[in-house]
Design a protein around this motif. Structure first.
Motif, PDB file in Angstrom:
ATOM      1  N   VAL A 177      -9.914   7.239 -23.153  1.00  0.00           N
ATOM      2  CA  VAL A 177      -9.205   6.022 -22.701  1.00  0.00           C
ATOM      3  C   VAL A 177      -7.715   6.171 -22.962  1.00  0.00           C
ATOM      4  O   VAL A 177      -6.878   5.863 -22.088  1.00  0.00           O
ATOM      5  CB  VAL A 177      -9.757   4.762 -23.416  1.00  0.00           C
ATOM      6  CG1 VAL A 177      -8.879   3.543 -23.141  1.00  0.00           C
ATOM      7  CG2 VAL A 177     -11.189   4.483 -22.994  1.00  0.00           C
ATOM      8  N   VAL A 178      -7.398   6.667 -24.163  1.00  0.00           N
ATOM      9  CA  VAL A 178      -5.974   6.853 -24.510  1.00  0.00           C
ATOM     10  C   VAL A 178      -5.321   7.827 -23.524  1.00  0.00           C
ATOM     11  O   VAL A 178      -4.196   7.607 -23.063  1.00  0.00           O
ATOM     12  CB  VAL A 178      -5.838   7.360 -25.961  1.00  0.00           C
ATOM     13  CG1 VAL A 178      -4.401   7.772 -26.269  1.00  0.00           C
ATOM     14  CG2 VAL A 178      -6.302   6.307 -26.939  1.00  0.00           C
TER      15      VAL A 178
ATOM     16  N   ASN B  17      -4.840   6.098 -20.160  1.00  0.00           N
ATOM     17  CA  ASN B  17      -3.715   5.142 -20.254  1.00  0.00           C
ATOM     18  C   ASN B  17      -2.383   5.874 -20.248  1.00  0.00           C
ATOM     19  O   ASN B  17      -1.394   5.431 -19.644  1.00  0.00           O
ATOM     20  CB  ASN B  17      -3.816   4.292 -21.522  1.00  0.00           C
ATOM     21  CG  ASN B  17      -4.951   3.282 -21.455  1.00  0.00           C
ATOM     22  OD1 ASN B  17      -5.519   3.069 -20.378  1.00  0.00           O
ATOM     23  ND2 ASN B  17      -5.291   2.665 -22.568  1.00  0.00           N
TER      24      ASN B  17
ATOM     25  N   TYR C 234     -10.360  -3.041 -15.189  1.00  0.00           N
ATOM     26  CA  TYR C 234      -9.043  -3.649 -14.911  1.00  0.00           C
ATOM     27  C   TYR C 234      -7.974  -2.558 -14.778  1.00  0.00           C
ATOM     28  O   TYR C 234      -7.183  -2.527 -13.817  1.00  0.00           O
ATOM     29  CB  TYR C 234      -8.687  -4.623 -16.039  1.00  0.00           C
ATOM     30  CG  TYR C 234      -7.272  -5.137 -16.028  1.00  0.00           C
ATOM     31  CD1 TYR C 234      -6.922  -6.272 -15.304  1.00  0.00           C
ATOM     32  CD2 TYR C 234      -6.279  -4.495 -16.752  1.00  0.00           C
ATOM     33  CE1 TYR C 234      -5.613  -6.743 -15.290  1.00  0.00           C
ATOM     34  CE2 TYR C 234      -4.976  -4.949 -16.752  1.00  0.00           C
ATOM     35  CZ  TYR C 234      -4.647  -6.074 -16.021  1.00  0.00           C
ATOM     36  OH  TYR C 234      -3.359  -6.532 -16.022  1.00  0.00           O
ATOM     37  N   ASN C 235      -7.969  -1.645 -15.761  1.00  0.00           N
ATOM     38  CA  ASN C 235      -6.966  -0.576 -15.727  1.00  0.00           C
ATOM     39  C   ASN C 235      -7.153   0.311 -14.483  1.00  0.00           C
ATOM     40  O   ASN C 235      -6.174   0.744 -13.865  1.00  0.00           O
ATOM     41  CB  ASN C 235      -7.072   0.274 -16.994  1.00  0.00           C
ATOM     42  CG  ASN C 235      -6.445  -0.434 -18.193  1.00  0.00           C
ATOM     43  OD1 ASN C 235      -6.016  -1.593 -18.081  1.00  0.00           O
ATOM     44  ND2 ASN C 235      -6.405   0.229 -19.337  1.00  0.00           N
TER      45      ASN C 235
ATOM     46  N   TYR D 238     -10.439   7.304 -15.561  1.00  0.00           N
ATOM     47  CA  TYR D 238     -11.177   6.028 -15.725  1.00  0.00           C
ATOM     48  C   TYR D 238     -12.528   6.111 -15.003  1.00  0.00           C
ATOM     49  O   TYR D 238     -13.554   5.684 -15.533  1.00  0.00           O
ATOM     50  CB  TYR D 238     -10.375   4.857 -15.147  1.00  0.00           C
ATOM     51  CG  TYR D 238      -9.145   4.463 -15.942  1.00  0.00           C
ATOM     52  CD1 TYR D 238      -9.211   4.212 -17.308  1.00  0.00           C
ATOM     53  CD2 TYR D 238      -7.911   4.291 -15.314  1.00  0.00           C
ATOM     54  CE1 TYR D 238      -8.077   3.842 -18.025  1.00  0.00           C
ATOM     55  CE2 TYR D 238      -6.780   3.924 -16.009  1.00  0.00           C
ATOM     56  CZ  TYR D 238      -6.858   3.695 -17.366  1.00  0.00           C
ATOM     57  OH  TYR D 238      -5.750   3.328 -18.072  1.00  0.00           O
TER      58      TYR D 238
ATOM     59  N   VAL E 106     -19.971   4.108 -19.260  1.00  0.00           N
ATOM     60  CA  VAL E 106     -19.200   3.113 -20.025  1.00  0.00           C
ATOM     61  C   VAL E 106     -19.033   1.854 -19.175  1.00  0.00           C
ATOM     62  O   VAL E 106     -18.669   1.942 -18.005  1.00  0.00           O
ATOM     63  CB  VAL E 106     -17.808   3.671 -20.418  1.00  0.00           C
ATOM     64  CG1 VAL E 106     -17.003   2.619 -21.145  1.00  0.00           C
ATOM     65  CG2 VAL E 106     -17.961   4.905 -21.282  1.00  0.00           C
TER      66      VAL E 106
ATOM     67  N   LEU F 285     -11.544  -1.555 -18.854  1.00  0.00           N
ATOM     68  CA  LEU F 285     -11.534  -0.248 -18.196  1.00  0.00           C
ATOM     69  C   LEU F 285     -11.482  -0.443 -16.675  1.00  0.00           C
ATOM     70  O   LEU F 285     -10.682   0.219 -15.980  1.00  0.00           O
ATOM     71  CB  LEU F 285     -12.805   0.513 -18.581  1.00  0.00           C
ATOM     72  CG  LEU F 285     -12.814   2.012 -18.332  1.00  0.00           C
ATOM     73  CD1 LEU F 285     -11.772   2.717 -19.185  1.00  0.00           C
ATOM     74  CD2 LEU F 285     -14.203   2.587 -18.653  1.00  0.00           C
TER      75      LEU F 285
ATOM     76  N   TYR G 144      -1.497   6.958 -16.823  1.00  0.00           N
ATOM     77  CA  TYR G 144      -1.005   5.786 -16.064  1.00  0.00           C
ATOM     78  C   TYR G 144       0.452   5.516 -16.424  1.00  0.00           C
ATOM     79  O   TYR G 144       1.299   5.281 -15.536  1.00  0.00           O
ATOM     80  CB  TYR G 144      -1.881   4.566 -16.390  1.00  0.00           C
ATOM     81  CG  TYR G 144      -1.509   3.324 -15.620  1.00  0.00           C
ATOM     82  CD1 TYR G 144      -2.154   3.007 -14.430  1.00  0.00           C
ATOM     83  CD2 TYR G 144      -0.504   2.458 -16.073  1.00  0.00           C
ATOM     84  CE1 TYR G 144      -1.815   1.870 -13.720  1.00  0.00           C
ATOM     85  CE2 TYR G 144      -0.160   1.320 -15.374  1.00  0.00           C
ATOM     86  CZ  TYR G 144      -0.818   1.020 -14.207  1.00  0.00           C
ATOM     87  OH  TYR G 144      -0.481  -0.116 -13.504  1.00  0.00           O
TER      88      TYR G 144
END
Lengths: 593, 249
Positions: free
Chosen positions: B32-33, B36, B66-67, B51, B59, B64, B39
């Motif tokens: 995830v990091v 991000n 949303y991103n 993602y 997952v 998640l 992004y």
């Protein structure tokens, strides 16, 4: 007994009297009307009495139409009489008739409706005359007069109407009716009535004077009708018989020697000629009639831009000053003006309304320089001199310095100059999405719950509940069910006692105690008196309680062995063996229970 | 002995499995990091791939989605962006940023389509829309526990009977709410047009009559599925069939 009977009769009588008092005696009902005099003047009052005999439960009588009288009720009275065991009841309605016209006046029959029957009185005729010596009031106990300040007046000019009551004897219960017509006049009270003493033809009169200001609304000859006052006059009644003290007491037990006389006093009608206002009214004339003066003053003449000063315009004088209105001065946007609510003060001086009306304006200069406030003018009609006049104030100069405060003053313009100061709406220059989330604690995997999780989540509290209820019930049973308690604790007690036994060395005592432990165990399990049962009985009872026959027989043999050993010596090894056998047997029995 | 053995077993399992679970969680969060970071570095395509990979691995997380939606917006792909925002709404229905971004994304679309009206059950159980399924289940489990404890206590303390009855009512209501949530999610399946332009056909055939056209990002209600065709519905009058590949659900 006799006294008691008498009391009962007396009580019954007392109860019946009020009950019977309201009953009507239809066969004796009669209605009559009487007056206290047949001849009277306009100053007198006629008393009309309507007596209804034979009943007291009646509605008020229906009076005939009496346009020549003003009628007021004077109350009612009822009476009950017993004459030679004959009871008679009556009720009297009294009315006070004030004559309004002269001549022979016919009073028609009054009617009363009782139990479906209408009873009528006989008609009465009375003669009403003008009061004698009406013009001079000479030697009268009381009289009234009305006056008008002028027989001629202009439209809107103040007239003073005065009413005066002169009385030499005590006057009470005054009821005054002053003539007033809204279509002809505006009326204004001129304060509280005045009371003073005046001597007329050597006689001292008490005078009560009431004044009213009238402002004519229409032109032409107006007749103001008579004022009428009704009152009770209390006159001394000293005469020849007054020397007799007994007669005085009978006439008035308090010895006041007065006699009340109800009177109606009328004044002469008045007339006034209302003239129109002459032509040539100045510009701005607003029907102000009287004598007026106007003045203006400023709080401070030297001030800075943004300071506040108060301009006070005062109008004073005699007349309809209440109607004066001073408009905001035209200051050509050099000042911001805040008008205040006008103050009005009125005084009555010598039956003339005098007054003062004060107009205040808060002025805030908007620009620096030498300024001159314009004159205020007030056009009015001077009724005293019959000409139009214009009252004026003096011009006021003031010096305005620039503001000493550096910041720009946020002065608000006058209403006429108000410019809408709506702020511009914020313009949206662009749109975009909101940023991503980066906090890692938000990214826990939600997932979908497994059936195991859901089952554990929802089922475990139910299981816990069932267990706790079971435990609670067991504990409850242990408290009250002795057999259950013994059965539950049988193995525990037996096991503990067997553990303690290993310390014993005496073989006889060992065998006896072992036998006792075994029998007590079986007794606890089967809820029996264990000490009292034999080995044979133990086996039988165990079999009856569904224990296996083999274990039952083993128990019997072990018990018999213990009994035998109580009379024969034992070795250390055989003691331990017996103890082990006993423990194993109890375990087996416990499993089978 | 038996109880102690059971406890020992659970402790052993916990100690054995915990590091494994922790390691898996740590890997997931690292990913995830990384996504991000991509992004933030404006590498939106790589970020979206990262993602997507997490979602592909199973997952399920609203943030998640949303991103991922944001990444697609930045890539100019309105359809996938709206689809991921709609997925995110199932998990984080009260998130204001999500509502704002979804609104923004819908504004970028070509078709003006009114959102489907809420059903009677959704009107009656209005609070259901404000909670995700997990929250409703958590609430019901907690309430279930409290109810049974109160039930047991009320046997010893009769004054708790009122609380017990009230809890029973709320518990039943929470069960019904879960049912309503399941039903509304299964009945109202939203679909998002992913293709630039899709023709809505009167039947499940390419040569069927084209009833109307939809453009990327259009939100429709999916009412039926037959082989590779999906029946979509805009309102009582406008409905038809589209190829499944052109729609994201």
């Amino acid at each position: 007994m006799k006294i008691c009977t008498f009391r009962k009769i007396a009580l019954l009588t007392l109860l019946l009297i009020p009950a019977l008092s309201g009953m009507s005696f239809g066969q004796n009902i009669s209605v009559t009307a009487t007056v206290d005099k047949n001849q009277l003047t306009l100053e007198d009052v006629l008393q009309l009495s309507i007596v209804i005999r034979g009943t007291q439960n009646t509605p008020p009588p229906e009076l005939p139409s009496l346009p020549d009288f003003r009628i007021t009720s004077a109350g009612k009275s009822s009476s009950t009489q017993y004459i030679n065991t004959q009871r008679s009841v009556s009720i009297t309605y009294k009315y006070r008739l004030t004559p309004m016209n002269t001549g022979a006046i016919f009073i028609g029959p009054a009617r009363v409706r009782i139990n479906g029957t209408t009873y009528s009185t006989k008609p009465i005729t009375v003669e009403v005359q003008k009061p004698s010596n009406n013009a001079t009031h000479e030697n009268k106990a009381a009289f009234i007069e009305t006056t008008l300040s002028s027989k001629k007046a202009y439209l809107g000019e103040q007239l003073v109407y005065s009413f005066r009551l002169f009385h030499r004897v005590e006057a009470k219960n005054l009821d005054l009716r002053l003539p007033f017509d809204k279509t002809w006049f505006n009326k204004e009270e001129l304060g509280e009535p005045k009371t003073y003493i005046k001597v007329i033809n050597g006689l001292q009169y008490h005078v009560q004077e009431l004044s009213i200001a009238l402002f004519p609304l229409k032109r032409g000859l107006i007749e103001i009708p008579s004022a009428i006052i009704e009152l009770d006059l209390f006159q001394n009644t000293r005469n020849r018989s007054s020397r007799d003290p007994l007669s005085q007491i009978f006439r008035d037990p308090f010895g006041r020697n007065t006699q009340a006389e109800h009177k109606v006093l009328r004044s002469q009608p008045l007339s006034v000629d209302i003239l129109p206002l002459p032509d040539g009214a100045p510009k701005g004339f607003k029907n102000l009639i009287g004598q007026f003066d106007i003045s203006a003053e400023l709080g401070k003449n030297d001030l800075e831009v943004g300071d506040t000063t108060t301009l006070t315009v005062t109008v004073s004088g005699r007349g309809n000053i209440k109607d004066v209105f001073v408009e905001e001065p035209d200051l050509k946007n050099q000042f911001k003006i805040y008008p205040d609510k006008p103050e009005f003060k009125q005084t009555v001086d010598n039956n003339q309304i005098r007054g003062e009306k004060i107009f205040k304006f808060a002025l805030v200069p908007l620009e620096a320089g030498n300024k001159t406030l314009p004159k205020f003018s007030l056009p009015y009609f001077d009724s005293k001199n019959a000409q139009y006049r214009i009252a004026k104030t003096q011009a006021i100069s003031l010096n305005i310095e620039p503001s000493s405060i550096k910041e720009e003053l946020n002065l608000v313009r006058s209403r006429e100059q108000d410019v809408p100061t709506t702020k511009p709406e914020i313009e949206t220059l662009g749109t975009d999405i909101l940023p991503i989330y980066t906090e890692l604690d938000k990214f826990q995997n939600g997932g979908v719950y497994s059936l195991t999780f859901l089952g554990a989540g929802f089922g475990s509290p139910v299981i816990l509940f069932v267990i706790s209820v079971f435990i609670m019930k067991q504990q409850n049973r242990m408290k009250y069910d002795v057999a259950f308690y013994r059965r539950r604790n049988a193995y525990k007690n037996a096991h503990q006692r067997l553990k303690q036994m290993s310390e014993h060395s005496d073989s006889k005592e060992f065998a006896r105690e072992l036998s006792e432990i075994l029998r007590e165990y079986v007794g606890d399990k089967l809820n029996l008196q264990g000490k009292a049962i034999t080995a044979e009985e133990v086996a039988v009872r165990l079999k009856e309680s569904n224990y296996e026959t083999r274990q039952a027989e083993e128990t019997r043999k072990l018990l018999e062995k213990c009994e035998t050993l109580q009379y024969a010596p034992m070795t250390q090894g055989s003691t331990k063996q017996l103890l082990g056998e006993s423990e194993n047997l109890i375990k087996v029995l416990e499993k089978q229970s | 002995m038996k109880l102690s053995n059971t406890i020992s077993f659970f402790l052993f399992m916990l100690l054995t499995l915990s590091p494994t679970l922790q390691a898996e969680a740590s890997d997931y969060l690292n990913e995830v990091v990384r996504a991000n970071g991509l992004y933030s570095d404006k590498q939106y395509v790589e970020s979206a791939q990262a993602y997507e990979a997490l979602i592909h691995d199973g997952v399920r997380n609203g943030y998640l989605y949303y991103n991922l939606g944001n990444a697609y917006i930045r890539m100019g792909k309105t359809g996938p962006a709206i689809l991921n925002y709609v997925h995110a709404q199932k998990w984080i229905p009260r998130d204001e940023n999500l509502a704002a971004n979804l609104k923004f994304a819908i504004q970028q679309t070509q078709d003006k389509i009114e959102p489907p009206p809420p059903g009677t059950l959704n009107i009656l159980f209005f609070w259901v829309n404000d909670f995700n399924f997990n929250e409703l289940v958590y609430f019901a489990i907690g309430l279930n526990f409290i109810f049974w404890v109160t039930l047991a206590l009320s046997m010893c303390f009769p004054f708790l009977k009122i609380a017990r009855n009230a809890l029973l009512f709320v518990l039943l209501l929470s069960f019904v709410s879960i049912g309503v949530k399941i039903k509304s999610e299964s009945d109202l399946k939203l679909g998002v047009v992913l293709a630039t332009n899709v023709e809505v056909k009167s039947g499940r055939a390419v040569d069927a009559i084209t009833l109307f056209q939809l453009h990327e990002g259009a939100l429709v209600t999916v009412t039926d599925k037959h082989n590779d065709w999906l029946e979509v519905r805009l309102n009582d009058e406008q409905k038809g069939w589209v190829p499944q590949s052109s729609l994201g659900t």
